[in-house]
Design an enzyme around this catalytic site. Structure first.
Site, PDB file in Angstrom:
ATOM      1  N   TRP A   1       0.839  -1.205   0.000  1.00  0.00           N
ATOM      2  CA  TRP A   1       0.000   0.000   0.000  1.00  0.00           C
ATOM      3  C   TRP A   1       0.863   1.241   0.000  1.00  0.00           C
ATOM      4  O   TRP A   1       0.558   2.229  -0.675  1.00  0.00           O
ATOM      5  CB  TRP A   1      -0.981  -0.016   1.171  1.00  0.00           C
TER       6      TRP A   1
ATOM      7  N   ASP B   1      -1.931   6.614   6.336  1.00  0.00           N
ATOM      8  CA  ASP B   1      -2.917   5.639   5.877  1.00  0.00           C
ATOM      9  C   ASP B   1      -3.192   4.700   7.050  1.00  0.00           C
ATOM     10  O   ASP B   1      -2.385   3.841   7.374  1.00  0.00           O
ATOM     11  CB  ASP B   1      -2.355   4.873   4.668  1.00  0.00           C
TER      12      ASP B   1
ATOM     13  N   LYS C   1     -12.013  -2.361   6.834  1.00  0.00           N
ATOM     14  CA  LYS C   1     -11.184  -3.176   7.714  1.00  0.00           C
ATOM     15  C   LYS C   1     -11.661  -3.119   9.171  1.00  0.00           C
ATOM     16  O   LYS C   1     -11.658  -4.116   9.852  1.00  0.00           O
ATOM     17  CB  LYS C   1      -9.716  -2.727   7.650  1.00  0.00           C
TER      18      LYS C   1
HETATM   19  C1  LIG Z   1      -6.985  -2.272   2.148  1.00  0.00           C
HETATM   20  C2  LIG Z   1      -5.994  -1.183   2.240  1.00  0.00           C
HETATM   21  C3  LIG Z   1      -5.877  -0.184   1.254  1.00  0.00           C
HETATM   22  C4  LIG Z   1      -6.715  -0.167  -0.001  1.00  0.00           C
HETATM   23  O1  LIG Z   1      -7.993   0.189   0.300  1.00  0.00           O
HETATM   24  P1  LIG Z   1      -9.097   0.393  -0.844  1.00  0.00           P
HETATM   25  O2  LIG Z   1     -10.227   0.937  -0.054  1.00  0.00           O
HETATM   26  O3  LIG Z   1      -9.351  -0.952  -1.438  1.00  0.00           O
HETATM   27  O4  LIG Z   1      -8.571   1.349  -1.838  1.00  0.00           O
HETATM   28  C5  LIG Z   1      -4.951   0.816   1.442  1.00  0.00           C
HETATM   29  N1  LIG Z   1      -4.150   0.834   2.529  1.00  0.00           N
HETATM   30  C6  LIG Z   1      -4.225  -0.112   3.483  1.00  0.00           C
HETATM   31  C7  LIG Z   1      -3.320  -0.037   4.670  1.00  0.00           C
HETATM   32  C8  LIG Z   1      -5.147  -1.146   3.369  1.00  0.00           C
HETATM   33  O5  LIG Z   1      -5.226  -2.091   4.320  1.00  0.00           O
END
Ligand SMILES: *Cc1c(COP(=O)(O)O)cnc(C)c1O
Length: 355
Positions: free
Chosen positions: A99, A166, A190
């Site tokens: 990511w 993030d 998540k």
């Molecule tokens: C799942 C995830 C993403 C991607 O998320 P999307 O909503 O599918 O774009 C980005 N960063 C992290 C840390 C993730 O776990």
């Protein structure tokens, strides 16, 4: 048979969230209509989004001068929106996984990117420690929890410049100091809600300093001005998010979530370390409390498929490791009850006894 849901994302939600969402799909706020078929401009949905923003602020201690937004496009859209709005000349990123790599790639479209450190040399199985955050960068970006690899940074960096994070897979699992950040973003799927909405916490003063033109939809100021309703927002995931936020508050807030998460993770890591069949895949000090990655010890490698079948037969769901790591990954998000961790540990013990 009872299923134990260890999926990495979309992932387990609290029974409260699922039940309340199901109720609203049938009859939303006593309107006699489904949540799926009413205007987002009605007063009932306005109350939902207002309360969701207010509860996010309360649970995360968001100070004055910040806005909470609910946007579409996933965390992946934030990889580009962040530099679009915040990168003037140069930004600093740490590369701790897939990511982060994706975020770096997007930022490079908008200016100079200094990658201060990377753990790619060791398949991202640790978090780099010795690096310097440059003082001449506009912001420092990191990924707090690396969902795929199972590493996590559980405290705010001591950064000389504002940070961007993030927090997709560990938001609401620890307290943090929002004032150190210009932007925090998290895809909801998540630890909060079904997929389709991303929570963005953005500092108002950080905006309006770049020269490039920004398309309306990608400009945070559009969404601040319109209260996340410039266009039609993802109403169902926002509603579910509100239910989860209410549940978190009622259960004692982020501190209590963290206490439970730490306890669950410690139980599982203890078993991985004790059990002769398994071992963890990441540096001990960087172990994630959200995504626990483990493999069979080399001398038992051929048992991997058997263990997967055994665990599946006992109701474990979603424990297959990400294809880039292999082995197993058990995601222990806030909604996962301790009983599910105990059930997985039971499987590991029982399987060990057979071999
Ligand atoms: C799942 C995830 C993403 C991607 O998320 P999307 O909503 O599918 O774009 C980005 N960063 C992290 C840390 C993730 O776990």
């Amino acid at each position: 048979m009872k299923k134990h849901n260890f999926y990495a994302g979309p992932s387990i939600l609290t029974p409260y969230t699922i039940q309340k969402t199901a109720d609203a799909v049938i009859n939303f706020a006593d309107t006699g209509l489904s949540l799926l078929e009413v205007s987002h401009r009605g007063k009932e949905f306005q109350a939902v989004i207002d309360e969701a923003a207010a509860l996010t602020k309360e649970l995360l201690n968001v100070p004055e001068g910040y806005h909470v937004l609910f946007l579409g496009g996933g965390a992946s859209l934030q990889f580009c929106m962040v530099p679009f709005n915040l990168l003037k000349k140069k930004a600093a990123y740490i590369n701790t996984g897939t990511w982060a790599t994706n975020a770096i790639k997007e930022a490079k479209l908008f200016g100079e990117v200094e990658v201060v450190a990377s753990s790619e040399d060791n398949k991202f199985n640790y978090i780099p420690k010795d690096f310097v955050i440059p003082t001449d960068a506009d912001y420092f970006h990191y990924t707090s929890n690396n969902t795929i690899y199972g590493t996590e940074t559980r405290k705010d960096y001591d950064s000389p410049i504002p940070m961007v994070c993030d927090m997709s897979s560990d938001i609401f699992s620890r307290e943090f100091d929002v004032s150190k950040y210009e932007c925090i973003y998290a895809g909801a799927q998540k630890n909060l809600a079904p997929s389709g909405v991303t929570i963005v916490i953005i500092k108002e003063d950080a905006l309006g300093h770049v020269d490039r033109p920004i398309p309306t939809m990608l400009d945070y100021r559009t969404h601040i001005k319109k209260g996340s309703m410039f266009n039609t927002p993802p109403v169902l995931p926002i509603y579910s998010a509100l239910m989860t936020l209410r549940y978190y508050k009622e259960q004692g807030g982020v501190k209590e979530m963290e206490r439970r998460d730490l306890e669950k993770a410690a139980m599982l890591y203890d078993e991985i370390d004790r059990n002769k069949l398994f071992r963890g895949t990441v540096a001990e000090e960087d172990r994630s409390i959200m995504n626990v990655c483990f493999v069979m010890n080399p001398e038992y490698a051929e048992l991997e498929k058997d263990f997967m079948e055994f665990a599946t037969s006992k109701g474990m769901v979603g424990i297959k490791g990400h294809r880039s790591v292999g082995g197993f990954r058990a995601s222990l998000y806030n909604a996962l009850p301790k009983e599910s961790v105990q059930a997985l540990i039971g499987c590991m013990k029982e399987f060990e006894a057979k071999h």
